[in-house]
Design a protein around this motif. Structure first.
Motif, PDB file in Angstrom:
ATOM      1  N   LEU A 189       8.005  -5.260 -11.647  1.00  0.00           N
ATOM      2  CA  LEU A 189       7.606  -3.887 -11.849  1.00  0.00           C
ATOM      3  C   LEU A 189       6.099  -3.741 -12.134  1.00  0.00           C
ATOM      4  O   LEU A 189       5.539  -2.479 -11.692  1.00  0.00           O
ATOM      5  N   LEU A 190       5.660  -4.732 -12.756  1.00  0.00           N
ATOM      6  CA  LEU A 190       4.089  -4.594 -12.976  1.00  0.00           C
ATOM      7  C   LEU A 190       3.454  -4.578 -11.581  1.00  0.00           C
ATOM      8  O   LEU A 190       2.351  -3.896 -11.476  1.00  0.00           O
ATOM      9  N   SER A 191       4.085  -5.381 -10.933  1.00  0.00           N
ATOM     10  CA  SER A 191       3.214  -5.614  -9.291  1.00  0.00           C
ATOM     11  C   SER A 191       3.621  -4.138  -8.498  1.00  0.00           C
ATOM     12  O   SER A 191       2.619  -3.997  -7.806  1.00  0.00           O
ATOM     13  N   MET A 192       4.551  -3.645  -8.844  1.00  0.00           N
ATOM     14  CA  MET A 192       4.936  -2.100  -8.298  1.00  0.00           C
ATOM     15  C   MET A 192       3.704  -1.308  -8.441  1.00  0.00           C
ATOM     16  O   MET A 192       3.198  -0.607  -7.683  1.00  0.00           O
ATOM     17  N   PHE A 193       3.656  -1.059  -9.739  1.00  0.00           N
ATOM     18  CA  PHE A 193       2.419  -0.250 -10.428  1.00  0.00           C
ATOM     19  C   PHE A 193       1.040  -0.501  -9.894  1.00  0.00           C
ATOM     20  O   PHE A 193       0.442   0.248  -9.381  1.00  0.00           O
ATOM     21  N   ALA A 194       0.825  -1.868  -9.704  1.00  0.00           N
ATOM     22  CA  ALA A 194      -0.432  -2.261  -9.113  1.00  0.00           C
ATOM     23  C   ALA A 194      -0.742  -1.838  -7.709  1.00  0.00           C
ATOM     24  O   ALA A 194      -1.644  -1.346  -7.142  1.00  0.00           O
ATOM     25  N   LEU A 195       0.604  -1.850  -6.844  1.00  0.00           N
ATOM     26  CA  LEU A 195       0.548  -1.480  -5.562  1.00  0.00           C
ATOM     27  C   LEU A 195       0.553  -0.031  -5.245  1.00  0.00           C
ATOM     28  O   LEU A 195      -0.306   0.438  -4.359  1.00  0.00           O
ATOM     29  N   LEU A 196       0.997   0.549  -6.352  1.00  0.00           N
ATOM     30  CA  LEU A 196       1.103   2.396  -6.115  1.00  0.00           C
ATOM     31  C   LEU A 196      -0.421   2.537  -6.446  1.00  0.00           C
ATOM     32  O   LEU A 196      -0.658   3.778  -5.997  1.00  0.00           O
ATOM     33  N   ALA A 197      -1.145   2.069  -7.108  1.00  0.00           N
ATOM     34  CA  ALA A 197      -2.721   2.284  -7.133  1.00  0.00           C
ATOM     35  C   ALA A 197      -3.425   2.144  -6.054  1.00  0.00           C
ATOM     36  O   ALA A 197      -4.655   2.894  -6.035  1.00  0.00           O
ATOM     37  N   GLY A 198      -2.847   1.481  -5.117  1.00  0.00           N
ATOM     38  CA  GLY A 198      -3.677   1.513  -3.903  1.00  0.00           C
ATOM     39  C   GLY A 198      -4.216   0.188  -3.268  1.00  0.00           C
ATOM     40  O   GLY A 198      -4.280  -0.736  -4.295  1.00  0.00           O
ATOM     41  N   VAL A 199      -4.167  -0.395  -2.224  1.00  0.00           N
ATOM     42  CA  VAL A 199      -4.292  -1.627  -1.762  1.00  0.00           C
ATOM     43  C   VAL A 199      -5.603  -2.121  -1.914  1.00  0.00           C
ATOM     44  O   VAL A 199      -5.803  -3.270  -2.198  1.00  0.00           O
ATOM     45  N   ARG A 200      -6.833  -1.163  -1.846  1.00  0.00           N
ATOM     46  CA  ARG A 200      -8.063  -1.683  -2.256  1.00  0.00           C
ATOM     47  C   ARG A 200      -7.958  -2.233  -3.688  1.00  0.00           C
ATOM     48  O   ARG A 200      -8.672  -3.257  -3.962  1.00  0.00           O
ATOM     49  N   GLU A 201      -7.459  -1.318  -4.602  1.00  0.00           N
ATOM     50  CA  GLU A 201      -7.544  -1.753  -6.082  1.00  0.00           C
ATOM     51  C   GLU A 201      -6.662  -3.164  -6.153  1.00  0.00           C
ATOM     52  O   GLU A 201      -7.196  -4.217  -6.739  1.00  0.00           O
TER      53      GLU A 201
END
Length: 493
Positions: A189-201
Motif C-alpha cells: 500500500l505504501l508503494s501504491m501511494f508512491a506510484l500515485l504521486a507520479g512516475v518521476r517522483e
C-alpha cells in the motif's frame, strides 16, 4: 475463406459471409507499426516520456535485486547445498537468453506491454492473452512474495534493535497458522501511494533505494569473505544435479525483474537506444552480485545451518563478526531494498494491465490516466488486490508460482524473436540477439528445463490459473478486443 480490405488497405482473410472464423480471431496479430504508432499517438495524452538510460537501468535493477538474494537464498541452500552457486548460474543463464531476446524486441517494439505486446505482434491475440495472463501472475504474485520477505526483515530489524518481535499472528497468514501478514500488506500500500504521486517522483525514490541495496550487498561480501572456509563447500553437491535443478527453478524468481525496464517503454525518452542497453546492464550487474553473495554466504556458513530455511544474510553477519551492529545496518538496508522491489514490480504490473486494457482485453478503467500521466484506477485496484494476496499467502508458494509464470512468458519472448526474424527481416533492430536462431531456441529449452524441475503442486496451480484465463478470454476479452471492433482478423499478415 475470402479477403476483405481493412481501412489501412491491408487484405486480411475472413470467414464465410464476412464473419471471421474462430481460428482467424485467435491468430489475429497487431502489426509492429501499429504498436509503435499507438505509443507515439499517446504522447501528451497518456504516459509521459521522461526516463533515460539510468532511470531505466534502475528500474531493471530495482525490480530484480531483491527477495531472491535477501530471502529465497535461505530456502534454496538446503535443496542444493554449496552448489546453490551453480543453481544461481543456471537460473542466470536461462534469464540471460531471455534478456537478450527482450533487448532485441524492446528495441523494435517500445510498448508498455513488454512480452505481451511482443506476443501480440508475432503469435496473435490468443497467445498474447496467455502471455499477459501469465505476466499478471508473475508481477502480481511477485509483489506479494517480496512483501512477505519485507515483513521478515522488518521483524528481524525490530528484534535486533529492541530485542522484541512482532506478534506471530501479524507476520503470517492463515496457511502458516497466523492471522494476517500485516507488514507485507503495508509495504504494498505504501508503494501504491508512491506510484500515485507520479512516475518521476517514484523513479527518484527507487534510484536512492537501489543505491542503498547495492551498497549493503557489497558490504556483506566484504565482511563475509573474511570467514570463507574451504570445508564449507564439501560436499559440494549433496543432493546431486536434481537438487541444483530444483534450486535453480526456485532461484529463477531472483531474476524475473530485469524485464521491468521494457514495461517502461512508453515513458522512455529514447526506448530503441536505451532499453536494450538498460536490460543488459541490469542483468550483468545483478548476476555478478548474486554469484558473489551466494559464494560468500555458503563459504562463511556451513550449508547444513541453512536447513531451517530461516537463515538470513543478516544472521550470517552476526555469526561472522560476533556483533549485531553490521546485522542491524544490513537489515535496515534490506528493508529499503525490498521496498524498492515492491515499488518497481508493482509499477510494471500496472503498465502490463495498461497495455492490455488499451487493446480492449480487460476493462478500459485500467488504461485511463490522470493529469500526471498515472493510471490511477489501475494502480489502486491492482495494489489493493495484491496487498490482500501478500497478507494471506506464504512466501514459498508465491515464489514458485511466480517463477513458472515468468518462465512461460520468457519462453514466448524467445519464440517472438524467431518469428519476427523470419516474418519481418526488414524491421530495423537497435539490438540483435547474438547467435540467433540458436540462442532463442536455447532460451526456450532452458525455460522448459526449469519448468519441468518444478513440483507437481506448482504445475497444478499454474494449469488452474491458465484455465481461469481461458474462461475470461472466451467470455470477455475476445469479444471486447480492439481488433474485433476494427474488424481486423489477421493484422500484419
Amino acid at each position: 475463406m475470402v479477403d476483405q480490405k481493412t481501412t489501412a488497405g491491408t487484405r486480411v482473410p475472413v470467414g464465410r459471409g464476412g464473419v471471421p472464423s474462430l481460428r482467424d480471431r485467435l491468430t489475429r496479430r497487431k502489426p509492429v507499426e501499429k504498436l509503435v504508432a499507438e505509443t507515439q499517438a499517446a504522447e501528451g495524452a497518456g504516459l509521459r516520456r521522461h526516463m533515460g538510460f539510468w532511470q531505466l537501468s534502475m528500474i531493471g535493477i530495482g525490480a530484480t535485486l531483491g527477495t531472491g538474494i535477501f530471502v529465497v537464498l535461505g530456502e534454496a541452500v538446503p535443496v542444493a547445498g554449496p552448489a546453490v552457486i551453480i543453481a544461481f548460474v543456471l537460473a542466470g543463464v536461462t534469464a540471460l537468453f531471455s534478456a537478450l531476446a527482450y533487448a532485441e524486441m524492446a528495441g523494435m517494439i517500445p510498448a508498455s506491454g513488454s512480452a505481451y505486446s511482443y506476443a501480440y505482434a508475432t503469435m496473435g491475440e490468443f497467445m498474447a492473452w496467455i502471455c499477459g495472463w501469465c505476466l499478471m501472475l508473475t508481477y502480481g504474485v511477485s509483489v506479494a512474495a517480496v512483501g512477505v520477505g519485507w515483513g521478515q526483515y522488518i521483524d528481524e530489524l525490530l528484534h535486533l534493535t529492541t530485542g522484541m518481535s512482532m506478534p506471530a499472528e501479524l507476520l503470517a497468514g492463515p496457511m502458516e497458522g497466523g492471522l494476517i501478514n500485516l507488514p507485507a500488506a503495508i509495504v504494498v500500500l505504501l508503494s501504491m501511494f508512491a506510484l500515485l504521486a507520479g512516475v518521476r517522483e517514484s523513479s527518484r525514490v527507487n534510484a536512492v533505494m537501489v543505491a542503498i541495496k547495492i551498497a549493503i550487498l557489497v558490504m556483506f561480501v566484504v565482511i563475509a569473505v573474511t570467514a570463507v572456509q574451504d570445508g564449507n563447500f564439501a560436499p559440494f553437491m549433496p543432493m546431486g544435479m536434481a537438487g541444483v535443478s530444483a534450486a535453480g527453478a526456485t532461484l529463477f524468481f531472483s531474476y524475473i525483474g530485469f524485464d521491468s525496464a521494457s514495461t517502461a517503454s512508453e515513458e522512455a525518452k529514447d526506448p530503441q537506444r536505451d532499453l536494450p542497453r538498460a536490460i543488459m546492464f541490469s542483468m550483468i550487474l545483478v548476476t555478478a552480485l548474486y554469484c558473489l553473495v551466494a559464494f560468500t554466504a555458503v563459504g562463511a556458513l556451513n550449508w547444513t545451518d541453512f536447513a531451517d530455511g530461516e537463515t538470513s544474510l543478516a544472521g550470517i553477519l552476526t555469526s561472522v563478526t560476533g556483533t549485531t551492529v553490521w546485522a542491524v545496518i544490513f537489515a535496515a538496508g534490506a528493508v529499503l531494498a525490498l521496498a524498492s522491489v515492491v515499488l518497481v514490480v508493482l509499477y510494471s504490473q500496472t503498465r502490463i494491465l495498461f497495455a492490455m486494457s488499451r487493446d480492449g482485453l480487460i476493462p478500459k478503467a485500467f488504461s485511463k490516466v490522470d493529469a500526471k500521466g498515472t493510471p490511477r484506477a489501475n494502480t489502486v485496484i491492482t495494489s489493493v488486490l495484491i496487498a490482500v494476496l501478500a497478507a494471506l499467502i506464504p512466501l514459498g508458494p508465491l515464489a514458485d508460482a511466480t517463477a513458472i509464470g515468468t518462465l512461460f512468458a520468457f519462453a514466448l519472448v524467445n519464440v517472438a524473436v524467431l518469428v519476427l526474424r523470419r516474418r519481418r527481416p526488414d524491421l530495423e533492430r537497435a539490438f540483435r540477439m547474438p547467435g540467433a536462431p540458436v540462442t532463442p531456441v536455447l532460451g526456450v529449452l532452458a525455460c522448459a528445463y526449469l519448468m519441468v524441475s518444478m513440483d507437481l503442486s506448482v504445475w497444478t496451480a499454474f494449469v488452474a490459473w491458465l484455465v481461469v484465463g481461458l474462461a475470461v478470454y472466451f467470455a470477455y476479452s475476445m469479444r471486447r478486443s480492439a481488433l474485433e471492433a476494427e474488424g481486423t482478423v489477421e493484422a500484419g499478415v
